[in-house]
Design a protein around this motif. Structure first.
Motif, short mmCIF file in Angstrom:
data_model
loop_
_atom_site.label_atom_id
_atom_site.label_comp_id
_atom_site.label_asym_id
_atom_site.label_seq_id
_atom_site.Cartn_x
_atom_site.Cartn_y
_atom_site.Cartn_z
N GLY A 198 0.82 -1.21 0.00
CA GLY A 198 0.00 0.00 0.00
C GLY A 198 0.85 1.26 0.00
N LEU A 199 1.96 1.23 0.75
CA LEU A 199 2.87 2.37 0.80
C LEU A 199 3.47 2.63 -0.59
CD1 LEU A 199 4.73 4.46 2.22
CD2 LEU A 199 6.29 2.56 2.72
N VAL A 200 3.95 1.57 -1.24
CA VAL A 200 4.53 1.72 -2.57
C VAL A 200 3.49 2.25 -3.56
CG1 VAL A 200 5.54 0.47 -4.53
CG2 VAL A 200 6.29 -0.04 -2.20
N GLN A 201 2.29 1.72 -3.48
CA GLN A 201 1.22 2.15 -4.38
C GLN A 201 0.90 3.63 -4.17
OE1 GLN A 201 -2.44 -0.11 -4.08
NE2 GLN A 201 -2.79 0.14 -6.27
N ARG A 202 0.84 4.06 -2.92
CA ARG A 202 0.57 5.48 -2.64
C ARG A 202 1.68 6.36 -3.19
NH1 ARG A 202 -0.84 3.34 2.29
NH2 ARG A 202 1.06 4.09 3.28
N CYS A 203 2.92 5.93 -3.02
CA CYS A 203 4.04 6.72 -3.54
C CYS A 203 3.94 6.88 -5.06
CB CYS A 203 5.37 6.05 -3.18
SG CYS A 203 5.82 6.15 -1.45
N LEU A 204 3.56 5.82 -5.74
CA LEU A 204 3.45 5.87 -7.20
C LEU A 204 2.28 6.76 -7.62
CD1 LEU A 204 4.13 2.12 -8.08
CD2 LEU A 204 5.71 4.05 -8.30
N VAL A 205 1.14 6.57 -6.98
CA VAL A 205 -0.05 7.34 -7.34
C VAL A 205 0.15 8.82 -7.06
CG1 VAL A 205 -2.48 7.74 -6.74
CG2 VAL A 205 -1.65 5.42 -7.07
N GLU A 206 0.84 9.13 -5.96
CA GLU A 206 1.01 10.53 -5.55
C GLU A 206 2.22 11.21 -6.19
OE1 GLU A 206 1.14 10.33 -1.32
OE2 GLU A 206 -0.93 9.61 -1.13
N SER A 207 2.98 10.49 -7.01
CA SER A 207 4.13 11.11 -7.67
C SER A 207 3.63 12.16 -8.67
CB SER A 207 4.97 10.06 -8.40
OG SER A 207 4.21 9.40 -9.40
N ASP A 208 4.42 13.23 -8.83
CA ASP A 208 4.03 14.30 -9.74
C ASP A 208 3.88 13.77 -11.16
OD1 ASP A 208 4.09 16.08 -7.65
OD2 ASP A 208 6.17 16.70 -8.04
N ALA A 209 2.95 14.37 -11.90
CA ALA A 209 2.68 13.92 -13.26
C ALA A 209 3.90 14.06 -14.17
CB ALA A 209 1.50 14.71 -13.83
N ASP A 210 4.75 15.05 -13.87
CA ASP A 210 5.93 15.25 -14.73
C ASP A 210 7.16 14.50 -14.24
OD1 ASP A 210 6.26 16.72 -12.45
OD2 ASP A 210 6.93 18.56 -13.44
N THR A 211 7.02 13.68 -13.21
CA THR A 211 8.13 12.86 -12.72
C THR A 211 8.39 11.70 -13.67
OG1 THR A 211 7.64 13.39 -10.41
CG2 THR A 211 8.98 11.43 -10.81
N ASP A 212 9.64 11.46 -13.99
CA ASP A 212 9.97 10.31 -14.82
C ASP A 212 9.46 9.03 -14.15
OD1 ASP A 212 12.05 7.96 -15.36
OD2 ASP A 212 12.08 9.28 -17.09
N PRO A 213 8.78 8.16 -14.89
CA PRO A 213 8.21 6.95 -14.27
C PRO A 213 9.25 6.08 -13.56
CG PRO A 213 7.35 7.24 -16.49
CD PRO A 213 8.43 8.26 -16.32
N VAL A 214 10.43 5.97 -14.14
CA VAL A 214 11.47 5.16 -13.50
C VAL A 214 11.90 5.81 -12.19
CG1 VAL A 214 13.79 4.20 -13.74
CG2 VAL A 214 12.26 4.25 -15.71
N GLU A 215 11.99 7.14 -12.17
CA GLU A 215 12.33 7.84 -10.94
C GLU A 215 11.25 7.64 -9.88
OE1 GLU A 215 14.97 9.28 -9.86
OE2 GLU A 215 16.12 9.13 -11.70
N ALA A 216 10.00 7.60 -10.31
CA ALA A 216 8.91 7.37 -9.36
C ALA A 216 9.02 5.99 -8.73
CB ALA A 216 7.56 7.53 -10.07
N VAL A 217 9.37 4.99 -9.54
CA VAL A 217 9.55 3.63 -9.02
C VAL A 217 10.75 3.57 -8.09
CG1 VAL A 217 10.14 1.26 -9.67
CG2 VAL A 217 8.37 2.50 -10.93
#
Length: 231
Positions: free
Chosen positions: A70-89
């Motif tokens: 759940g923590l990981v999922q929240r971090c991904l969902v709440e990442s900024d739209a302009d954040t690189d997807p790999v950086e979000a992961v």
């Protein structure tokens, strides 16, 4: 658990207490010799309470994974739209590791158990696959449309492998290594890999046929060394 209500925090603490009691019994008496009833009695709760928190005996060693997913999922969902997807992961994986390390005794005890109990080792693999599935899905949905279809899975598996390596090394050392620093070093390598891939995918290649001579070999050797520095 800072954002949880008092009731939720109390429920989660009960879950952890049952798990820690169970793992202590497993280590002392052997996994096969410990019943759920024995865990309930040692934890001073009812058998029904144990099964309210854990669906089966092999889940007793993994009280934290659902909350961490759940923590990981929240971090991904709440990442900024302009954040690189790999950086979000990468950022979400870092949060996951730090959350693991918040309960060092649980991680160390579970590590000992999964080395000697095949059932728990299999369960551990299943739990880690949940992380890979989550990050793979996120990358598949957020990487550019022209991304090769294998890349989301490859990147999710790579990031998870680096995470498990850092956490596993920490557990094997009894908590003596710097797992966070190892993870950060691994993620920096992932970043360089992505940069080089992008560079090579947009750089035209030059093919040439040259004579096999000492001078040619020296020049090619220099080119090879330069290419290795880029990688």
């Amino acid at each position: 658990m800072g954002g949880l209500s008092v009731t939720s925090r109390r429920i989660l603490e009960t879950k952890y207490r049952i798990s820690e009691t169970a793992m202590a019994l497993f280590l002392d008496e052997g996994y096969e010799n410990v019943t759920v009833e024995a865990v309930a009695e040692a934890s001073r709760v009812s058998r029904r309470t144990v099964f309210r928190h854990f669906e089966s005996k092999d889940e007793l060693a993994f009280p934290d994974h659902t909350e961490r997913i759940g923590l990981v999922q929240r971090c991904l969902v709440e990442s900024d739209a302009d954040t690189d997807p790999v950086e979000a992961v990468i950022a979400a994986t870092g949060e996951s590791l730090r959350d693991f390390l918040n309960r060092p005794e649980l991680v160390l005890r579970r590590y000992k158990l999964t080395r000697v109990v095949p059932e728990l080792r299999k369960r551990e693999v299943i739990e880690h696959e949940r992380y890979v599935t989550l990050t793979r899905s996120f990358l598949r949905d957020h990487l550019p449309p022209d991304t090769p279809p294998f890349q989301p899975m490859a990147l999710a598996a790579l990031v998870d492998a680096i995470h498990r390596s850092a956490l596993g090394g920490w557990a094997r050392s009894g908590g003596a290594t710097d797992a966070v620093a190892e993870l950060e070093a691994g993620m920096e390598w992932v970043r360089r890999l992505m940069v080089h891939q992008s560079t090579f995918s947009t750089t035209p290649l030059l093919l040439a046929v040259v004579p096999d001579a000492p001078q040619t070999r020296r020049v090619l050797g220099s080119l090879r060394d330069a290419a290795e520095e880029l990688l």
